[in-house]
Scaffold this motif. Structure first.
Motif, mmCIF file in Angstrom:
data_model
loop_
_atom_site.group_PDB
_atom_site.id
_atom_site.type_symbol
_atom_site.label_atom_id
_atom_site.label_comp_id
_atom_site.label_asym_id
_atom_site.label_seq_id
_atom_site.Cartn_x
_atom_site.Cartn_y
_atom_site.Cartn_z
ATOM 1 N N ALA A 64 57.941 -1.361 105.739
ATOM 2 C CA ALA A 64 58.090 -0.113 106.087
ATOM 3 C C ALA A 64 59.460 -0.013 106.374
ATOM 4 N N ASP A 65 60.086 -0.671 107.225
ATOM 5 C CA ASP A 65 61.452 -0.633 107.731
ATOM 6 C C ASP A 65 61.837 0.779 108.300
ATOM 7 N N ASP A 66 62.960 1.475 107.555
ATOM 8 C CA ASP A 66 63.177 2.906 108.056
ATOM 9 C C ASP A 66 62.703 3.731 107.275
ATOM 10 N N LEU A 67 62.126 3.554 106.388
ATOM 11 C CA LEU A 67 61.431 4.706 105.206
ATOM 12 C C LEU A 67 60.741 5.656 106.114
ATOM 13 N N PRO A 68 59.793 5.265 107.058
ATOM 14 C CA PRO A 68 59.124 6.292 107.617
ATOM 15 C C PRO A 68 59.996 7.331 108.443
ATOM 16 N N ALA A 69 60.723 6.780 109.317
ATOM 17 C CA ALA A 69 61.834 7.635 109.834
ATOM 18 C C ALA A 69 62.798 8.537 109.206
ATOM 19 N N TYR A 70 62.965 7.958 108.168
ATOM 20 C CA TYR A 70 63.831 8.814 106.974
ATOM 21 C C TYR A 70 63.159 9.814 106.210
ATOM 22 N N LEU A 71 61.620 9.535 106.138
ATOM 23 C CA LEU A 71 60.719 10.891 105.789
ATOM 24 C C LEU A 71 60.381 11.696 106.662
ATOM 25 N N VAL A 72 60.230 11.478 108.096
ATOM 26 C CA VAL A 72 59.968 12.281 108.894
ATOM 27 C C VAL A 72 61.340 13.235 109.143
ATOM 28 N N ILE A 73 62.461 12.766 109.164
ATOM 29 C CA ILE A 73 63.619 13.607 109.192
ATOM 30 C C ILE A 73 63.575 14.421 108.117
ATOM 31 N N VAL A 74 63.114 14.026 106.930
ATOM 32 C CA VAL A 74 63.105 15.019 105.598
ATOM 33 C C VAL A 74 62.308 16.114 105.979
ATOM 34 N N ILE A 75 61.003 15.610 106.266
ATOM 35 C CA ILE A 75 59.840 16.537 106.516
ATOM 36 C C ILE A 75 60.258 17.593 107.479
ATOM 37 N N VAL A 76 60.628 17.256 108.873
ATOM 38 C CA VAL A 76 60.683 17.923 109.860
ATOM 39 C C VAL A 76 61.912 19.046 109.686
ATOM 40 N N GLY A 77 62.984 18.220 109.162
ATOM 41 C CA GLY A 77 64.121 19.086 108.757
ATOM 42 C C GLY A 77 63.960 20.180 107.895
ATOM 43 N N HIS A 78 63.304 20.092 106.948
ATOM 44 C CA HIS A 78 62.743 21.149 106.086
ATOM 45 C C HIS A 78 61.802 22.155 106.706
ATOM 46 N N ILE A 79 61.071 21.898 107.725
ATOM 47 C CA ILE A 79 60.355 22.931 108.529
ATOM 48 C C ILE A 79 61.263 23.536 109.542
ATOM 49 N N VAL A 80 62.237 22.632 110.299
ATOM 50 C CA VAL A 80 62.671 23.393 111.536
ATOM 51 C C VAL A 80 64.280 24.234 110.808
ATOM 52 N N VAL A 81 64.815 23.633 110.073
ATOM 53 C CA VAL A 81 66.126 24.361 109.453
ATOM 54 C C VAL A 81 65.851 25.699 108.926
ATOM 55 N N PRO A 82 65.049 26.023 107.942
ATOM 56 C CA PRO A 82 64.650 27.186 107.552
ATOM 57 C C PRO A 82 64.118 28.197 108.574
ATOM 58 N N SER A 83 63.267 27.547 109.388
ATOM 59 C CA SER A 83 62.626 28.396 110.464
ATOM 60 C C SER A 83 63.731 28.791 111.352
ATOM 61 N N ILE A 84 64.720 28.110 111.847
ATOM 62 C CA ILE A 84 65.706 28.692 112.698
ATOM 63 C C ILE A 84 66.734 29.431 112.082
ATOM 64 N N LEU A 85 66.992 29.470 110.742
ATOM 65 C CA LEU A 85 67.798 30.120 109.761
ATOM 66 C C LEU A 85 67.067 31.385 109.763
ATOM 67 N N TRP A 86 65.818 31.672 109.604
ATOM 68 C CA TRP A 86 65.121 32.748 109.440
ATOM 69 C C TRP A 86 65.156 33.659 110.930
ATOM 70 N N ILE A 87 64.885 32.789 112.031
ATOM 71 C CA ILE A 87 64.591 33.317 113.258
ATOM 72 C C ILE A 87 65.882 34.119 113.628
ATOM 73 N N GLU A 88 66.900 33.251 113.294
ATOM 74 C CA GLU A 88 68.567 33.588 113.825
ATOM 75 C C GLU A 88 69.105 34.714 113.195
ATOM 76 N N THR A 89 68.564 34.814 111.976
ATOM 77 C CA THR A 89 69.106 36.010 111.141
ATOM 78 C C THR A 89 68.383 37.168 111.511
ATOM 79 N N ASN A 90 66.951 37.178 111.645
ATOM 80 C CA ASN A 90 66.181 38.232 111.977
ATOM 81 C C ASN A 90 66.152 38.806 113.366
ATOM 82 N N TYR A 91 66.429 37.889 114.287
ATOM 83 C CA TYR A 91 66.287 38.190 115.830
ATOM 84 C C TYR A 91 67.358 37.827 116.546
#
Ligand SMILES: [Zn+2]
Length: 144
Positions: A64-91
């Motif tokens: 598995a090597d680094d693939l799980p960590a890479y995938l977790v970064i991709v998944i969590v990043g795609h949840i956290v970044v749009p959420s932060i952008l939405w919250i910070e632009t609206n509130y």
């Protein structure tokens, strides 16, 4: 008499045991053996067991090597970044509240996903007969 013809890898060569990719990934995601779905895949947080306690499948050939960590970064990043952008632009939130919410969520979500994603990667490698998970490897391929 032993055949001297070179062994040619065909699609049929690998069809000894049918392996469902999505079932194996789902079992691995739940922390279970990709083959039987019952034995535990992990003996520690990210340490896979040596083999399945139910069916005896050897887990050591996974890479598995680094693939799980890479995938977790991709998944969590795609949840956290749009959420932060939405919250910070609206509130308008104070900076300390932003840090107190975003950083722990990112940390906890990453830790929560790391083991299931690694299990899914191991399941994928087993189902696709990658690395040492192929019981009939083609000739001339050195062991990993
Ligand atoms: Zn098993």
């Amino acid at each position: 008499m032993v055949s001297t013809a070179p062994k040619i890898w065909t699609r049929e060569t690998g069809l000894v045991e049918k392996r469902d990719v999505f079932a194996a990934m789902r079992r691995g995601f739940r922390g279970r053996c990709p083959r039987c779905g019952e034995g535990k895949l992990f003996r520690a947080f990210l340490k896979t067991a040596d083999n399945c306690s139910k069916c005896g499948l050897d887990f050591t050939p996974h890479r598995a090597d680094d693939l799980p960590a890479y995938l977790v970064i991709v998944i969590v990043g795609h949840i956290v970044v749009p959420s932060i952008l939405w919250i910070e632009t609206n509130y308008t939130t104070p900076v300390w509240i932003s840090f107190a919410a975003y950083l722990p969520f990112t940390f906890v979500a990453s830790l929560a996903l790391l083991q299931p994603v690694k299990g899914a990667v191991v399941g994928l490698q087993w189902a696709l007969r990658m690395h040492g998970f192929d019981e009939n490897p083609p000739d001339g391929i050195p062991p990993v």
